[in-house]
Design a protein around this motif. Sequence first.
Motif, PDB file in Angstrom:
ATOM      1  N   SER A 150     -11.828   0.852  -5.078  1.00  0.00           N
ATOM      2  CA  SER A 150     -10.374   0.739  -4.973  1.00  0.00           C
ATOM      3  C   SER A 150      -9.977  -0.617  -4.395  1.00  0.00           C
ATOM      4  CB  SER A 150      -9.818   1.846  -4.073  1.00  0.00           C
ATOM      5  OG  SER A 150      -8.432   1.656  -3.854  1.00  0.00           O
ATOM      6  N   HIS A 188      -6.524  -0.987  -4.021  1.00  0.00           N
ATOM      7  CA  HIS A 188      -5.135  -0.602  -3.803  1.00  0.00           C
ATOM      8  C   HIS A 188      -4.483  -1.490  -2.741  1.00  0.00           C
ATOM      9  CE1 HIS A 188      -1.661   2.002  -3.634  1.00  0.00           C
ATOM     10  NE2 HIS A 188      -1.801   2.117  -2.334  1.00  0.00           N
ATOM     11  N   GLU A 191       0.807  -1.222   0.000  1.00  0.00           N
ATOM     12  CA  GLU A 191       0.000   0.000   0.000  1.00  0.00           C
ATOM     13  C   GLU A 191       0.840   1.273   0.000  1.00  0.00           C
ATOM     14  OE1 GLU A 191      -2.591  -0.268   3.410  1.00  0.00           O
ATOM     15  OE2 GLU A 191      -3.107  -2.339   2.916  1.00  0.00           O
ATOM     16  N   THR A 232     -10.106   7.405   0.856  1.00  0.00           N
ATOM     17  CA  THR A 232     -10.452   6.025   1.170  1.00  0.00           C
ATOM     18  C   THR A 232      -9.759   5.677   2.474  1.00  0.00           C
ATOM     19  OG1 THR A 232      -8.590   5.116  -0.073  1.00  0.00           O
ATOM     20  CG2 THR A 232     -10.701   5.258  -1.232  1.00  0.00           C
ATOM     21  N   TRP A 238     -11.249  -1.084   1.072  1.00  0.00           N
ATOM     22  CA  TRP A 238     -11.277   0.339   1.394  1.00  0.00           C
ATOM     23  C   TRP A 238     -12.711   0.835   1.401  1.00  0.00           C
ATOM     24  CZ3 TRP A 238      -6.662   2.232   2.793  1.00  0.00           C
ATOM     25  CH2 TRP A 238      -5.521   1.571   2.350  1.00  0.00           C
ATOM     26  N   SER A 251      -0.833   6.160  -8.070  1.00  0.00           N
ATOM     27  CA  SER A 251       0.418   5.917  -8.787  1.00  0.00           C
ATOM     28  C   SER A 251       0.640   6.836  -9.988  1.00  0.00           C
ATOM     29  CB  SER A 251       0.464   4.463  -9.268  1.00  0.00           C
ATOM     30  OG  SER A 251      -0.647   4.195 -10.117  1.00  0.00           O
ATOM     31  N   ARG A 272      -9.758   6.800  -7.136  1.00  0.00           N
ATOM     32  CA  ARG A 272      -9.548   5.699  -8.071  1.00  0.00           C
ATOM     33  C   ARG A 272      -8.106   5.240  -7.905  1.00  0.00           C
ATOM     34  NH1 ARG A 272     -12.230   6.630 -13.789  1.00  0.00           N
ATOM     35  NH2 ARG A 272     -14.175   5.716 -13.101  1.00  0.00           N
ATOM     36  N   ASP A 273      -7.871   3.962  -8.086  1.00  0.00           N
ATOM     37  CA  ASP A 273      -6.540   3.403  -7.840  1.00  0.00           C
ATOM     38  C   ASP A 273      -5.432   4.129  -8.598  1.00  0.00           C
ATOM     39  OD1 ASP A 273      -7.367   1.584  -5.957  1.00  0.00           O
ATOM     40  OD2 ASP A 273      -7.477  -0.100  -7.352  1.00  0.00           O
ATOM     41  N   GLU A 274      -5.689   4.549  -9.826  1.00  0.00           N
ATOM     42  CA  GLU A 274      -4.621   5.200 -10.602  1.00  0.00           C
ATOM     43  C   GLU A 274      -4.171   6.511  -9.970  1.00  0.00           C
ATOM     44  OE1 GLU A 274      -8.496   6.354 -12.781  1.00  0.00           O
ATOM     45  OE2 GLU A 274      -7.680   4.504 -11.976  1.00  0.00           O
TER      46      GLU A 274
END
Length: 168
Positions: free
Chosen positions: A148, A150, A28, A126, A155, A75, A70-72
């Motif tokens: 998510s 992640h 994470e 989250t 989450w 990163s 959102r997960d993106e």
Amino acid sequence: MAIIIRHSVSADLPALGRIEAACFPAAEAASAETLRERFDVFPEYFFTAEDGERPVGFINGMSTDRAAIRDEMFSTPSAHDPDGTRLAVLGLNVLPEYRRQGIARRLMEALLGQARADGKSGAVLTCKEHLIPYYEAFGYRRLGVSASVHGGAVWYDMALVFPAPGAH
């Protein structure tokens, strides 16, 4: 020594990477490189808690129009939308030996204050289930289980709407 909350500076980044690694499981945690990339794109949304000259915690976020994380976003610093209407809180970290002293609250207040000053309408984040009551104390509302995934964790989406200027 009193804890100072201030905008992060580039020289903080190595310490912030170590703090992130101490506060989140490896799957994470943002890498030092990711933190550097985020800082390069949205430094105004990085705050550091400092004990003397030693960083002991930090918070960071990005501007977005999304209603949920959102997960993106974790990163991909280019997901930052300077004209976005909301703040997305990406991470709140305080070293274990400095917890339960109000440092995380002060970091969150600093970041939310910056978002309000920038005209944002609210914030999203989250969190894990056990932290829902913590964020509810700031006024965040639980939206349900997040899309998510992640780090392979479950989450929960949380959202905070800032009161309109002049509202009581």
